[in-house]
Design a protein around this motif. Structure first.
Motif, PDB file in Angstrom:
ATOM      1  N   GLN A  27      14.139 -43.252  50.498  1.00  0.00           N
ATOM      2  CA  GLN A  27      14.568 -44.255  51.165  1.00  0.00           C
ATOM      3  C   GLN A  27      13.472 -44.190  52.575  1.00  0.00           C
ATOM      4  O   GLN A  27      12.977 -43.263  52.708  1.00  0.00           O
ATOM      5  CB  GLN A  27      15.879 -43.972  52.036  1.00  0.00           C
ATOM      6  CG  GLN A  27      17.263 -44.322  51.322  1.00  0.00           C
ATOM      7  CD  GLN A  27      17.338 -45.869  51.052  1.00  0.00           C
ATOM      8  OE1 GLN A  27      16.699 -46.702  52.170  1.00  0.00           O
ATOM      9  NE2 GLN A  27      17.884 -46.197  49.978  1.00  0.00           N
ATOM     10  N   PRO A  28      12.906 -45.398  53.088  1.00  0.00           N
ATOM     11  CA  PRO A  28      12.099 -45.442  54.193  1.00  0.00           C
ATOM     12  C   PRO A  28      12.624 -44.655  55.089  1.00  0.00           C
ATOM     13  O   PRO A  28      13.611 -44.656  55.624  1.00  0.00           O
ATOM     14  CB  PRO A  28      11.958 -46.837  54.478  1.00  0.00           C
ATOM     15  CG  PRO A  28      12.464 -47.469  53.217  1.00  0.00           C
ATOM     16  CD  PRO A  28      13.360 -46.785  52.408  1.00  0.00           C
ATOM     17  N   ILE A  29      11.786 -43.810  55.799  1.00  0.00           N
ATOM     18  CA  ILE A  29      12.212 -42.903  56.884  1.00  0.00           C
ATOM     19  C   ILE A  29      11.982 -43.519  58.250  1.00  0.00           C
ATOM     20  O   ILE A  29      11.039 -44.131  58.598  1.00  0.00           O
ATOM     21  CB  ILE A  29      11.694 -41.512  57.043  1.00  0.00           C
ATOM     22  CG1 ILE A  29      11.700 -40.772  55.699  1.00  0.00           C
ATOM     23  CG2 ILE A  29      12.016 -40.964  58.196  1.00  0.00           C
ATOM     24  CD1 ILE A  29      10.572 -39.717  55.449  1.00  0.00           C
ATOM     25  N   PRO A  30      13.155 -44.038  58.922  1.00  0.00           N
ATOM     26  CA  PRO A  30      13.207 -44.762  60.266  1.00  0.00           C
ATOM     27  C   PRO A  30      12.421 -43.644  61.258  1.00  0.00           C
ATOM     28  O   PRO A  30      12.069 -42.504  61.370  1.00  0.00           O
ATOM     29  CB  PRO A  30      14.452 -44.897  60.711  1.00  0.00           C
ATOM     30  CG  PRO A  30      15.184 -44.915  59.490  1.00  0.00           C
ATOM     31  CD  PRO A  30      14.547 -43.714  58.545  1.00  0.00           C
ATOM     32  N   SER A  31      11.748 -44.252  62.293  1.00  0.00           N
ATOM     33  CA  SER A  31      11.157 -43.410  63.415  1.00  0.00           C
ATOM     34  C   SER A  31      11.349 -44.387  64.634  1.00  0.00           C
ATOM     35  O   SER A  31      11.513 -45.479  64.718  1.00  0.00           O
ATOM     36  CB  SER A  31       9.500 -43.356  63.107  1.00  0.00           C
ATOM     37  OG  SER A  31       8.901 -44.554  63.310  1.00  0.00           O
ATOM     38  N   VAL A  32      11.270 -43.629  65.843  1.00  0.00           N
ATOM     39  CA  VAL A  32      11.237 -44.354  67.067  1.00  0.00           C
ATOM     40  C   VAL A  32      10.304 -43.781  68.013  1.00  0.00           C
ATOM     41  O   VAL A  32       9.883 -42.249  68.067  1.00  0.00           O
ATOM     42  CB  VAL A  32      12.749 -44.176  67.802  1.00  0.00           C
ATOM     43  CG1 VAL A  32      13.070 -42.439  67.873  1.00  0.00           C
ATOM     44  CG2 VAL A  32      12.973 -44.782  69.043  1.00  0.00           C
ATOM     45  N   ASP A  33       9.757 -44.322  68.963  1.00  0.00           N
ATOM     46  CA  ASP A  33       8.832 -43.999  70.130  1.00  0.00           C
ATOM     47  C   ASP A  33       9.219 -44.607  71.184  1.00  0.00           C
ATOM     48  O   ASP A  33       9.302 -46.050  71.168  1.00  0.00           O
ATOM     49  CB  ASP A  33       7.453 -44.546  69.538  1.00  0.00           C
ATOM     50  CG  ASP A  33       6.200 -44.195  70.574  1.00  0.00           C
ATOM     51  OD1 ASP A  33       6.562 -43.296  71.255  1.00  0.00           O
ATOM     52  OD2 ASP A  33       5.436 -44.915  70.371  1.00  0.00           O
TER      53      ASP A  33
END
Length: 135
Positions: A27-33
């Motif tokens: 699965q694509p790995i979510p990220s947050v900035d």
């Protein structure tokens, strides 16, 4: 996604006591900035930049769906708000060092994790002590 439970340390030294959802292999790995912009008049505008993740307020409290959900905003270890979009206005903070954390969460509120690590970002806002002048 696989579900795990237990205590997960947050970036600010506190502990999460609810379930987590591990991003499944492939699965694509979510990220947050988290980007903090001081407001021209008062407070701070928080910009929440995400990748591989969509805010889905219409799906809150439903089953997990990979790549969607909402965020939780914590200030100094205390949950302040649930975020359904990329911007939040934070009006007041106490003087001193303030730890601002945004974590990504599944539709059912479980924290998203990758390799056992919470998907979150933390910024520190230093608020100067107000000085009062007597006349």
């Amino acid at each position: 996604m696989t579900v795990a439970s237990g205590d997960t340390p947050d970036g600010d030294g506190t502990t999460h006591h609810h379930k987590t959802v591990e991003i499944s292999p492939g699965q694509p790995i979510p990220s947050v900035d988290l980007v903090v912009h001081q407001d021209a008049k008062k407070g701070w505008n928080l910009e929440v930049k995400v990748t591989n993740f969509s805010f889905a307020p219409e799906s809150v409290n439903t089953a997990d769906k990979p790549g969607e959900g909402h965020a939780h905003l914590n200030v100094n270890g205390k949950k302040i708000a649930r975020l359904y979009g990329n911007w939040y206005y934070l009006e007041n903070l106490p003087p001193g060092k303030n730890i601002i954390t945004v974590s990504l969460n599944a539709n059912n509120h479980e924290s998203l994790v990758n390799n056992g690590k919470l998907i979150q970002d933390t910024e520190i806002i230093e608020v100067p002590a107000r000085s009062f002048h007597k006349y």
